[in-house]
Design a protein around this motif. Structure first.
Motif, short mmCIF file in Angstrom:
data_model
loop_
_atom_site.label_atom_id
_atom_site.label_comp_id
_atom_site.label_asym_id
_atom_site.label_seq_id
_atom_site.Cartn_x
_atom_site.Cartn_y
_atom_site.Cartn_z
N ALA A 1 9.92 14.81 7.23
CA ALA A 1 8.61 14.54 8.16
C ALA A 1 7.81 13.55 7.47
O ALA A 1 7.38 12.61 8.02
N LYS A 2 7.95 13.41 5.99
CA LYS A 2 7.03 12.40 5.31
C LYS A 2 8.08 10.96 5.53
O LYS A 2 7.23 10.02 5.60
N ALA A 3 9.36 11.06 5.68
CA ALA A 3 9.99 9.72 5.84
C ALA A 3 9.75 9.24 6.90
O ALA A 3 9.55 7.97 7.04
N GLN A 4 9.58 9.85 8.06
CA GLN A 4 8.95 9.20 9.41
C GLN A 4 7.85 8.57 9.09
O GLN A 4 7.72 7.28 9.62
N THR A 5 6.83 9.21 8.44
CA THR A 5 5.57 8.31 8.34
C THR A 5 5.59 7.40 7.46
O THR A 5 5.01 6.33 7.76
N TRP A 6 6.36 7.39 6.43
CA TRP A 6 6.52 6.33 5.39
C TRP A 6 7.11 5.25 6.05
O TRP A 6 6.66 3.98 5.87
N LEU A 7 8.05 5.27 6.88
CA LEU A 7 8.80 4.15 7.77
C LEU A 7 7.79 3.51 8.74
O LEU A 7 7.80 2.19 8.75
N ALA A 8 7.09 4.60 9.34
CA ALA A 8 6.18 3.68 10.26
C ALA A 8 4.85 2.95 9.45
O ALA A 8 4.68 1.82 9.79
N PHE A 9 4.34 3.50 8.43
CA PHE A 9 3.62 2.88 7.65
C PHE A 9 4.21 1.47 6.90
O PHE A 9 3.40 0.28 7.05
N PHE A 10 5.11 1.49 6.57
CA PHE A 10 5.82 0.34 5.99
C PHE A 10 6.11 -0.60 6.94
O PHE A 10 5.83 -1.70 6.70
N HIS A 11 6.64 -0.44 8.06
CA HIS A 11 6.74 -1.42 9.30
C HIS A 11 5.44 -1.78 9.90
O HIS A 11 5.48 -3.06 10.17
N GLY A 12 4.29 -1.07 9.73
CA GLY A 12 3.10 -1.32 10.14
C GLY A 12 2.38 -2.20 9.12
O GLY A 12 1.09 -2.70 9.52
N GLY A 13 2.91 -2.26 7.92
CA GLY A 13 1.99 -2.85 6.94
C GLY A 13 2.38 -4.11 6.56
O GLY A 13 2.40 -4.69 5.52
N ASN A 14 3.12 -5.02 7.41
CA ASN A 14 3.74 -6.35 7.16
C ASN A 14 2.74 -7.23 6.92
O ASN A 14 2.98 -8.41 6.41
N GLU A 15 1.38 -6.99 7.45
CA GLU A 15 0.23 -8.09 7.19
C GLU A 15 0.04 -8.46 5.78
O GLU A 15 -0.45 -9.51 5.44
N LEU B 1 0.86 -1.09 0.16
CA LEU B 1 0.24 0.04 0.05
C LEU B 1 0.80 1.19 -0.02
O LEU B 1 0.41 2.35 -0.54
N LEU B 2 2.10 1.17 0.43
CA LEU B 2 2.96 2.30 0.44
C LEU B 2 3.44 2.91 -0.77
O LEU B 2 3.60 4.00 -1.16
#
Length: 59
Positions: free
Chosen positions: A43-57, A24-25
């Motif tokens: 600022a966006k990179a922090q959000t992208w990384l959090a989204f990437f690591h949280g989207g492992n399902e 999805l990222l």
């Protein structure tokens, strides 16, 4: 010096999309402009990384 305060994310977008075409990222990254201000990129990179690591399902 205006260009020194801008970051190209075009290569990041292309490489991520190639490696993770169904993540999805990928859609989020591809919707971003190719050039961002440094502050905006950080600022966006922090959000992208959090989204990437949280989207492992989906991986």
């Amino acid at each position: 010096m205006e260009d020194a305060r801008r970051v190209s994310v075009a290569k990041l977008k292309a490489n991520f999309a190639k490696k993770f075409p169904d993540h999805l990222l990928t859609r989020v990254l591809l919707s971003e402009p190719d050039i961002l201000a440094k502050e905006e990129f950080l600022a966006k990179a922090q959000t992208w990384l959090a989204f990437f690591h949280g989207g492992n399902e989906n991986e």
